[in-house]
Write an enzyme that holds these catalytic residues in place. Structure first.
Site, PDB file in Angstrom:
ATOM      1  N   PHE A 157       0.830  -1.219   0.000  1.00 30.24           N
ATOM      2  CA  PHE A 157       0.000   0.000   0.000  1.00 30.24           C
ATOM      3  C   PHE A 157       0.861   1.266   0.000  1.00 30.24           C
ATOM      4  CE2 PHE A 157      -2.796  -2.831   2.866  1.00 30.24           C
ATOM      5  CZ  PHE A 157      -3.301  -3.510   1.769  1.00 30.24           C
ATOM      6  N   GLU A 243       0.710  14.433   9.704  1.00 27.80           N
ATOM      7  CA  GLU A 243       0.131  13.607   8.659  1.00 27.80           C
ATOM      8  C   GLU A 243      -1.385  13.491   8.832  1.00 27.80           C
ATOM      9  OE1 GLU A 243       2.196   9.860   8.597  1.00 27.80           O
ATOM     10  OE2 GLU A 243       4.141  10.849   8.806  1.00 27.80           O
ATOM     11  N   ARG A 269     -31.968  20.822 -11.216  1.00 25.26           N
ATOM     12  CA  ARG A 269     -32.634  19.552 -11.510  1.00 25.26           C
ATOM     13  C   ARG A 269     -34.137  19.686 -11.265  1.00 25.26           C
ATOM     14  NH1 ARG A 269     -34.617  15.197 -13.045  1.00 25.26           N
ATOM     15  NH2 ARG A 269     -33.766  13.142 -12.530  1.00 25.26           N
ATOM     16  N   GLY A 340     -29.076  10.895  -8.077  1.00 18.84           N
ATOM     17  CA  GLY A 340     -29.757   9.745  -8.640  1.00 18.84           C
ATOM     18  C   GLY A 340     -28.799   8.849  -9.407  1.00 18.84           C
TER      19      GLY A 340
END
Length: 385
Positions: A157, A243, A269, A340
């Site tokens: 990682f 950090e 919308r 949506g």
């Protein structure tokens, strides 16, 4: 809206330059980088030329000699624009600060100017397959052999893993001493025995390369030791607050950006002969999120002030990281719902923000570890009966 007073005119001028850089050098190409799973080295070199790397590094080591607020401006603007590819934060906020704070003058003069110019890319090698938040369980070994150490082990990682030229690496130099046996090394990626593993495919942060790294009898000079032998854990603890604050800063900026995208969307919308913004449910949901975003911003800015004056402790950083990470995840989820089906489409920034948000409750110390740190602090001054 509560006015932010942290940043000077100079910081705001820098903010405008960061925004222009993002608009011209990053945003047009970020989707392509997400498909490739990596950013090109040229963006690092361009960032170096633009003065975006190492802003708080002293001039004697090639930096701009500014304060850490310039670094936080970069974190905020990348987050606000939905840019997750270039691992500048690891480079700026983790690797260079370790070298600056704990390196010898020779180490600083050798590495920092190159990192400020973007010629050398840094990575931080902490996490292992069996050791994430619990660093005392790392298994990567460094064994003294005359004037060298021989390093063997595996990391996973690791952000900037495919591109990095140098790694600040956590190892065990005394495997019987738990956290008191950890040492840090500066390891060049050019050394024999160093191998890059897979570029890992992730749920989010798709343009940021995250990799496995392998160390097979890598010989490094004793002069590559960063800080004292067996003193690495204490050094790591000193920088963890910064950090975690950086992650909280990023989350605060993302929440604000997501709210802006959602407000713009619901205002236009149309649904059932009115806009989505006309519904009481929409107004109430967004009112809650706006309030929490403002509370989070005020707390983060207060933590930045404490950090700038050298007074940010690990508990406050853990609280900021925990609270903002949780808000980050919830805000992108609730805002996506307003979009949506379109919110599930990768072409919409809200979809990418949703995928990118999940790691914030894991990376840099999981939420559970933050709760442990905070909970333990509540009783640290209590005498045992």
């Amino acid at each position: 809206m509560i006015e932010r007073t942290l940043f000077s005119d100079e910081h705001e001028i820098f903010r405008e330059s960061v925004r222009r850089f993002i608009e011209t050098e990053i945003s047009p190409f970020h989707a392509e980088w997400e498909h490739k799973g990596i950013v090109p080295r040229t963006i690092w070199e361009a960032a170096g030329r633009a003065g975006l790397l190492g802003c708080s590094i002293p001039e004697e080591y090639g930096g701009a000699g500014g304060d850490h607020l310039f670094d936080f401006v970069l974190v905020e603007e990348l987050a606000r624009a939905g840019i997750t590819g270039p691992g500048f934060a690891v480079h700026n906020e983790m690797v260079m600060p370790y070298i600056l704070a704990f390196g010898t003058d020779e180490q600083k003069r050798h590495w920092l100017p190159k990192m400020v110019r973007g010629e050398v890319i840094g990575a931080l090698g902490l996490t292992e397959p069996h050791a994430g938040s619990d660093l005392k369980n790392i298994r990567t070994r460094a064994v003294r052999d005359g004037d060298f150490y021989v390093i063997s082990g595996q990391k996973v990682f690791i952000s900037n893993g495919q591109l990095c030229d140098v790694i600040v690496l956590a190892t065990k130099t005394d495997p019987m001493a738990n956290s008191n046996g950890i040492s840090l090394f500066i390891v060049e990626a050019s050394r024999d025995g160093f191998k890059r593993g897979r570029r890992l495919e992730k749920i989010g942060l798709k343009a940021q390369d995250t990799s496995e790294l392998f160390f097979e009898d890598v010989r490094v000079p004793a002069s590559n030791l960063l800080g004292p032998e067996n003193g690495g854990f204490k050094l790591l603890m000193k920088n963890l607050a910064q950090e975690r604050l950086t992650q909280a800063v990023r989350s605060a900026a993302v929440v604000e950006a997501v709210l802006e995208w959602t407000i713009d969307y619901v205002a236009d919308r149309e649904m059932f002969d009115q806009t989505l913004a006309d519904f009481q449910n929409t107004q109430f949901k967004l009112a809650d999120l706006k309030t929490e975003a403002t509370i989070g911003r005020v707390f983060v800015d207060r933590c930045i002030e404490a950090f700038m004056s050298g007074k940010l402790d690990g508990t406050d950083a853990a609280m900021a990281k925990m609270w903002l990470s949780n808000l980050h995840g919830r805000a992108v989820d609730e805002c996506l719902q307003f979009f949506g089906g379109w919110g599930y489409m990768w072409e919409y920034p809200i979809a990418r923000a949703f995928a990118d948000a999940r790691i914030t409750r894991i990376a840099g110390g999981s939420i559970e570890v933050m709760k442990h740190i905070i909970g333990r602090s509540l009783f640290s001054n209590k005498k045992k009966k």
